[in-house]
Design a protein around this motif. Structure first.
Motif, short mmCIF file in Angstrom:
data_model
loop_
_atom_site.label_atom_id
_atom_site.label_comp_id
_atom_site.label_asym_id
_atom_site.label_seq_id
_atom_site.Cartn_x
_atom_site.Cartn_y
_atom_site.Cartn_z
N ASP A 197 45.66 39.25 38.29
CA ASP A 197 45.52 40.38 39.21
C ASP A 197 46.49 40.19 40.36
O ASP A 197 46.33 39.28 41.17
CB ASP A 197 44.08 40.46 39.72
CG ASP A 197 43.81 41.71 40.53
OD1 ASP A 197 44.67 42.10 41.35
OD2 ASP A 197 42.72 42.29 40.37
N VAL A 198 47.52 41.06 40.43
CA VAL A 198 48.55 40.92 41.46
C VAL A 198 48.04 41.25 42.86
O VAL A 198 48.72 40.94 43.84
CB VAL A 198 49.81 41.77 41.15
CG1 VAL A 198 50.48 41.30 39.87
CG2 VAL A 198 49.47 43.25 41.09
N ASP A 199 46.87 41.85 42.96
CA ASP A 199 46.32 42.20 44.28
C ASP A 199 45.38 41.15 44.84
O ASP A 199 45.19 41.07 46.05
CB ASP A 199 45.62 43.55 44.20
CG ASP A 199 46.59 44.68 43.90
OD1 ASP A 199 47.66 44.73 44.55
OD2 ASP A 199 46.32 45.47 42.98
N THR A 200 44.78 40.33 43.97
CA THR A 200 43.84 39.31 44.45
C THR A 200 44.27 37.89 44.14
O THR A 200 43.72 36.94 44.70
CB THR A 200 42.44 39.52 43.81
OG1 THR A 200 42.53 39.23 42.42
CG2 THR A 200 41.93 40.92 44.07
N GLY A 201 45.20 37.71 43.20
CA GLY A 201 45.61 36.37 42.78
C GLY A 201 44.69 35.79 41.72
O GLY A 201 44.90 34.66 41.28
N ALA A 202 43.68 36.54 41.28
CA ALA A 202 42.72 36.04 40.28
C ALA A 202 43.33 35.99 38.90
O ALA A 202 43.99 36.93 38.46
CB ALA A 202 41.47 36.91 40.26
N LEU A 203 43.09 34.88 38.22
CA LEU A 203 43.49 34.71 36.82
C LEU A 203 42.22 34.67 35.99
O LEU A 203 41.37 33.80 36.22
CB LEU A 203 44.30 33.43 36.64
CG LEU A 203 44.85 33.15 35.25
CD1 LEU A 203 45.90 34.20 34.88
CD2 LEU A 203 45.44 31.75 35.19
N THR A 204 42.08 35.60 35.05
CA THR A 204 40.86 35.69 34.26
C THR A 204 41.18 35.48 32.79
O THR A 204 42.10 36.13 32.26
CB THR A 204 40.22 37.10 34.42
OG1 THR A 204 39.98 37.33 35.82
CG2 THR A 204 38.93 37.21 33.65
N GLN A 205 40.44 34.59 32.15
CA GLN A 205 40.66 34.40 30.71
C GLN A 205 40.02 35.54 29.96
O GLN A 205 38.84 35.85 30.14
CB GLN A 205 40.11 33.05 30.23
CG GLN A 205 40.48 32.80 28.78
CD GLN A 205 40.33 31.37 28.34
OE1 GLN A 205 39.85 30.52 29.10
NE2 GLN A 205 40.77 31.08 27.13
N VAL A 206 40.79 36.17 29.09
CA VAL A 206 40.35 37.31 28.29
C VAL A 206 40.12 36.90 26.84
O VAL A 206 39.20 37.35 26.19
CB VAL A 206 41.40 38.46 28.36
CG1 VAL A 206 41.00 39.63 27.51
CG2 VAL A 206 41.63 38.87 29.80
N LEU A 207 40.98 36.01 26.33
CA LEU A 207 40.91 35.55 24.94
C LEU A 207 40.99 34.04 24.87
O LEU A 207 41.64 33.42 25.65
CB LEU A 207 42.06 36.15 24.12
CG LEU A 207 42.15 37.66 24.08
CD1 LEU A 207 43.49 38.10 23.54
CD2 LEU A 207 41.03 38.20 23.20
#
Length: 171
Positions: free
Chosen positions: A161-171
């Motif tokens: 997320d370029v607005d929060t810096g969050a990296l979320t695993q999707v797969l």
């Protein structure tokens, strides 16, 4: 500006900044191995700082940038060589929010370029798609099932997320 300008022409500001960079340079003599065992395929977007987003530093990971963070043929070669020669054990595929390559299909991106510059880019395979999840699944699956990678590296699909810096695993 001419594409055939002499070397350095139009780049003086960057070369001046490089001279300053050299004065404090402390990263020489690295061996080229990914010391954290990580490779990342991510977008060329300038809002992304790949090493910083996962808490790594120079020498820890191989970073492969493509439009949209897609697994292009060159990115695939980079992943294969990273696993076989450069200590890569984990591969992250990381597209991001608000990506121009997710704003439409290839034809839409070509039309935007034509409108902006008059140039016809329809001869390029861009890999654009508004369905980032489907594209991510396709790229992660291709890596996981590739004969030179299967069983040799853990592959994960993430969204940054370029607005929060969050990296979320999707797969």
């Amino acid at each position: 500006m001419s594409a055939t300008s002499p070397a350095g022409s139009g780049f003086a500001d960057l070369l001046t900044r490089n001279a300053g960079y050299q004065t404090g340079f402390q990263h020489g003599n690295f061996d080229g191995i990914a010391h954290a065992g990580v490779a990342m395929v991510t977008c060329m977007d300038s809002r992304i700082e790949p090493l910083e987003m996962i808490g790594l530093k120079i020498g820890d990971a191989k970073i492969i940038r493509t439009p949209g963070g897609r697994l292009t043929p060159d990115a695939l070669v980079g992943c294969v060589l990273g696993v076989h020669l450069l200590g890569v054990e984990r591969i992250l595929v990381v597209p991001h929010t608000r990506c121009a390559m997710a704003s439409g299909e290839d034809a839409d991106i070509v039309a935007k370029a034509r409108a902006a510059t008059g140039e016809d880019l329809s001869d390029l395979r861009i890999g654009a798609s508004p369905d980032q999840h489907a594209r991510l699944l396709e790229d992660v699956t291709a890596l996981r099932e590739h004969p030179h990678l299967a069983g040799r590296a853990l592959v994960g699909g993430f969204l940054y997320d370029v607005d929060t810096g969050a990296l979320t695993q999707v797969l």
